[in-house]
Write a protein that holds these residues in place. Sequence first.
Motif, PDB file in Angstrom:
ATOM      1  N   LEU A 180     -68.506   4.108 -19.067  1.00 35.92           N
ATOM      2  CA  LEU A 180     -67.424   3.940 -18.103  1.00 35.92           C
ATOM      3  C   LEU A 180     -66.409   5.076 -18.243  1.00 35.92           C
ATOM      4  N   VAL A 181     -66.175   5.468 -19.490  1.00 38.29           N
ATOM      5  CA  VAL A 181     -65.217   6.552 -19.732  1.00 38.29           C
ATOM      6  C   VAL A 181     -65.730   7.853 -19.128  1.00 38.29           C
ATOM      7  N   ILE A 182     -67.021   8.110 -19.298  1.00 37.69           N
ATOM      8  CA  ILE A 182     -67.570   9.351 -18.744  1.00 37.69           C
ATOM      9  C   ILE A 182     -67.535   9.309 -17.217  1.00 37.69           C
ATOM     10  N   LEU A 183     -67.842   8.154 -16.659  1.00 39.62           N
ATOM     11  CA  LEU A 183     -67.735   8.005 -15.205  1.00 39.62           C
ATOM     12  C   LEU A 183     -66.296   8.287 -14.760  1.00 39.62           C
ATOM     13  N   ALA A 184     -65.350   7.764 -15.546  1.00 37.69           N
ATOM     14  CA  ALA A 184     -63.944   7.937 -15.177  1.00 37.69           C
ATOM     15  C   ALA A 184     -63.546   9.400 -15.201  1.00 37.69           C
ATOM     16  N   VAL A 185     -63.983  10.149 -16.206  1.00 37.68           N
ATOM     17  CA  VAL A 185     -63.544  11.553 -16.241  1.00 37.68           C
ATOM     18  C   VAL A 185     -64.212  12.344 -15.112  1.00 37.68           C
ATOM     19  N   LEU A 186     -65.423  11.966 -14.749  1.00 34.26           N
ATOM     20  CA  LEU A 186     -66.032  12.664 -13.618  1.00 34.26           C
ATOM     21  C   LEU A 186     -65.250  12.351 -12.343  1.00 34.26           C
ATOM     22  N   CYS A 187     -64.814  11.094 -12.225  1.00 35.76           N
ATOM     23  CA  CYS A 187     -63.995  10.732 -11.065  1.00 35.76           C
ATOM     24  C   CYS A 187     -62.657  11.475 -11.098  1.00 35.76           C
ATOM     25  N   LEU A 236     -67.355  -7.682 -18.944  1.00 37.34           N
ATOM     26  CA  LEU A 236     -68.434  -7.052 -18.183  1.00 37.34           C
ATOM     27  C   LEU A 236     -68.058  -7.009 -16.702  1.00 37.34           C
ATOM     28  N   ILE A 237     -67.530  -8.140 -16.218  1.00 40.11           N
ATOM     29  CA  ILE A 237     -67.165  -8.185 -14.796  1.00 40.11           C
ATOM     30  C   ILE A 237     -66.091  -7.147 -14.486  1.00 40.11           C
ATOM     31  N   ILE A 238     -65.070  -7.092 -15.360  1.00 40.84           N
ATOM     32  CA  ILE A 238     -63.991  -6.143 -15.071  1.00 40.84           C
ATOM     33  C   ILE A 238     -64.471  -4.708 -15.244  1.00 40.84           C
ATOM     34  N   ALA A 239     -65.390  -4.490 -16.170  1.00 36.35           N
ATOM     35  CA  ALA A 239     -65.934  -3.135 -16.318  1.00 36.35           C
ATOM     36  C   ALA A 239     -66.646  -2.716 -15.036  1.00 36.35           C
ATOM     37  N   LEU A 240     -67.397  -3.627 -14.453  1.00 35.80           N
ATOM     38  CA  LEU A 240     -68.087  -3.300 -13.202  1.00 35.80           C
ATOM     39  C   LEU A 240     -67.090  -3.075 -12.068  1.00 35.80           C
ATOM     40  N   ILE A 241     -66.056  -3.933 -12.044  1.00 39.38           N
ATOM     41  CA  ILE A 241     -65.011  -3.750 -11.018  1.00 39.38           C
ATOM     42  C   ILE A 241     -64.358  -2.381 -11.203  1.00 39.38           C
ATOM     43  N   THR A 242     -64.114  -2.011 -12.457  1.00 36.98           N
ATOM     44  CA  THR A 242     -63.495  -0.709 -12.731  1.00 36.98           C
ATOM     45  C   THR A 242     -64.358   0.414 -12.193  1.00 36.98           C
ATOM     46  N   ALA A 243     -65.649   0.343 -12.499  1.00 39.14           N
ATOM     47  CA  ALA A 243     -66.545   1.410 -12.054  1.00 39.14           C
ATOM     48  C   ALA A 243     -66.539   1.514 -10.535  1.00 39.14           C
ATOM     49  N   THR A 244     -66.638   0.365  -9.855  1.00 34.06           N
ATOM     50  CA  THR A 244     -66.641   0.379  -8.389  1.00 34.06           C
ATOM     51  C   THR A 244     -65.326   0.944  -7.860  1.00 34.06           C
TER      52      THR A 244
END
Lengths: 458, 479
Positions: free
Chosen positions: A394-401, A263-271
């Motif tokens: 997270l994946v959808i956020l990543a593709v938008l990024c 969870l922590i790394i997922a949040l770090i990834t998003a940020t």
Amino acid sequence: MNALISTAVFGIVLMFTGLFVKNRQHIKYYAVAGTIIAFIANWFDAQLVTNGTVILHNMVEVSKFSVLFNAVAIATTFLYFVLCGSAFEKAGDDVADYFALVFFILSGITLSGSFNNLLMLFLAIEIISIPQYILAGVDKKNLKSNEASLKYFLMGSFTTGILLMGIALVYGATGTFNIREMGLGTGDLSPLALCGVILLGFALAFKVSAAPFHFWTPDVYDGSPSVFTAFMATVVKAASFIAFMRLFHVSFAGGNLSAHWQLIIALITATTLLIGNFTAVFQQSVKRMLAYSSIAQAGFMLFAVVAMNEMAMQGIILYAAAYSIATIGIFAIMLKLKDYTFEGYNGLARKHPLLAVVNTIFLLSLAGIPLTAGFFAKYFVLSAAVQQGQLLWLVILAVLCAAVSAYYYFRVIIAMYFKTGDAETSEPITTGFKSVLVVGAAVIILLGMFPNLLLQFL
Amino acid sequence: MLTVLLILIPLITGLITFGTKGPGAKVLSLLSSLASLVITVIAWTQFETAPDALQFTVDWIPQLGTQFNVGMDGMGLMLCLLTTISFPLIFITIFSRDYERAGAFYGLMLLSQAGLIGVFTAYDALVFYMFWELALIPVYFLCSMWGGERAVPVTFKFFVYTFTGSLLMLVGIIYIYSQTGGSFSWAIFTSNQLSAAEQSWLFWLFFVAFAIKMPVFPFHTWQPDTYEQSPTPVTMVLSGIMVKMGLFAVIRWLLPVLPKGAYMWQEAAIVLSVIGIIYASCIAIMQSDLKRLIAYSSIAHIGLMSAAIFANNEQSMQGVMVQMFNHGINIIGLWMLVEVIQNRINTKNLNEMGGIATYAPKLAITLVIVSFANIALPLTNGFIGEFLMFSGLFQYNPWFAAVAGVAVILAAVYMLRMLQKVIFGEANAQTAAIVDLKAGETFAIGVVIAVIFVLGFYPKPLLELVNTTSLLVNAINFK
């Protein structure tokens, strides 16, 4: 193991070449030869591990994965020396020492994929970091370079403290430094171990410049001589990810613990994705844009850490290769230009069509456009996360990024092709330089069509 | 093997063309496009006798279980036919023009052809995605480098739009792949066991990608600008063929792979399409820029096709498929004439035109014919498709058909207004000096008009070609 020894030995050898070789231009050839020898040495390691892993005194574990990563790291360093080697001379006087330092970093890198013990991890990270503090500051008369070096050093030492604290806590909870024997993934979760893991996670997040531990990155990358930034932002970064993955994959995976750090790394990834991509949009210099883009790319590589499955391992190898080759290529071209701003690229396509085409291929790869290696790199890490489940947001956020990232990568393409200008190079472009770039671009496209060329060795 | 050849010819000749200088580029690309046309015709004959021979499969990336799997069904063949007819026509129309950096221009055109054929023939989701993007990149460079003065920002907007859509689709593909046990094959994708809830959100990942490409309201904003700013041959590719990628993808990938999702959102998709029809038609009426007018008319036409797809009955589906071909031919004809007019009198402002009928009768007559085909007058090719679509839409819901039907009247209004402004009325100094169609242009537009009438009188071959596909789509359990 051979790779580790050969790179360390060659580091020492190169230190002496400074004494005995008078023509500074020749040192580059020794360094190139060094990478070739290290590659061959690593190839012998590959023969050794065809039937499984080899463990040395419970400290180092040579596996197919580590050998393949070493091969990628050494090959990209070779590319780096060939393309950027001549720029070493402009960075300062002690050319031989710079090459030697890069070799020492490389020996740290070879350790980062094969450590079996937390102390070895610590050594690997420090061997990688200390030469970088020096390289960041070799342009002694430049204030920005001094600042970069000092900032990097202070932040780095601070992180070292956190890393050690993490190791100590984990040791306290498990009674061992051996990552195979910790068994943190199973059984009850002790608060001590959790704190240790989180501290380790933060320290490594700093090393890979993941947000919110990324603040040093743009200043250090911008202040350091560009030729060293090219190395720091690519091979070194990939190695830190490999260490990150290895530690968490081998010793912290499974059970209650995973749910917490994932969870922590997922949040770090998003940020990281959001900050890296959106800040890169506003940069005026290509060098700074690349610094932020390296943060953004770190966001994608973090997917491999979060996902932690077979596909993630393949993805990170592919990512290391695709990202390093493309970024080294872009830096190499940038080093030849007089002006590092976007305007400095105006009209490059007319003046040097080949450079523009190759640069475009590299940029497309960073943006993750199909038929380039960058596409499959992104594909594998995202797939790994989807496979892992629960990370679709997270994946959808990543593709938008990724769509946002197209904006700043394409700014360079637009400048090269569609703007009128007189992109000036500070030195003539040799045929040899061009041919190596073309080979790099060809590798990017080949891996973009057949990623298996690399993955079959895994 | 023929299918692979159809992709390889433009790919390889395109790469060679990059290196050529002078008139060699256009000759080579014309020859290449003619060769593709011949291969497609051969493929057609083979399709009638032994359709299985058009399939081609070879392992590509074993780690992922993806195969290079291409083949043709009736719809795929029809769209390949559209592509391979259009490219020679485009090359003939612009044959007398000399583009700066001609090698790169023609090379990119051929690469986009390879991408398009790849999209229409892919039976593996990853291969489909690769070609989907491959078609986009050359067009991006074509529009930006040879387009109008605002081309760079406009094309960039187009790129970001479509790239975002594609990426969302990629997430969808990855998700379905992870649920189907490691294969991208169309056959496995279509036999997935995804729940209705999963299909419901997956639908939007795919739909947005395809809706941007078509474009469907409200994803259309890139389109008028891009059509206006692109060099006309590229606009022909975009509007004639590339928008069909979106429609094709809905029929090939969206409906069969996510039938439950499509069923759930069917009405929403139709409503968006119908809004697009009326909205675009109204804007088209008010346009004074010739290229923008046609761009908006195209949004309206595509909107009707997209509404009919989601009505999903046999008639509407057949209508859409034949209309994909016919609209492609008509709009390319229309752009050819626009290209001619714009080149001759150096303006695309309708208020600065007029009186062309007197000075360039051939041009005027052909423009009238193509415009009539575009508003689907009986005995032109547009009629049969539009009739089938309306009838299918009516079966689904009469109200939708009635509202969409207003578009027919609006289409007549803007097309006739356009004709009136361009060819009738007072001539000015510029239009009075206009040169009539030259030999190459006459030939190209002649072919278009021949197709318009032949398919207007006798649409049976086309209907038969797509029949199997429309039946197949209808056989999907839609609920």
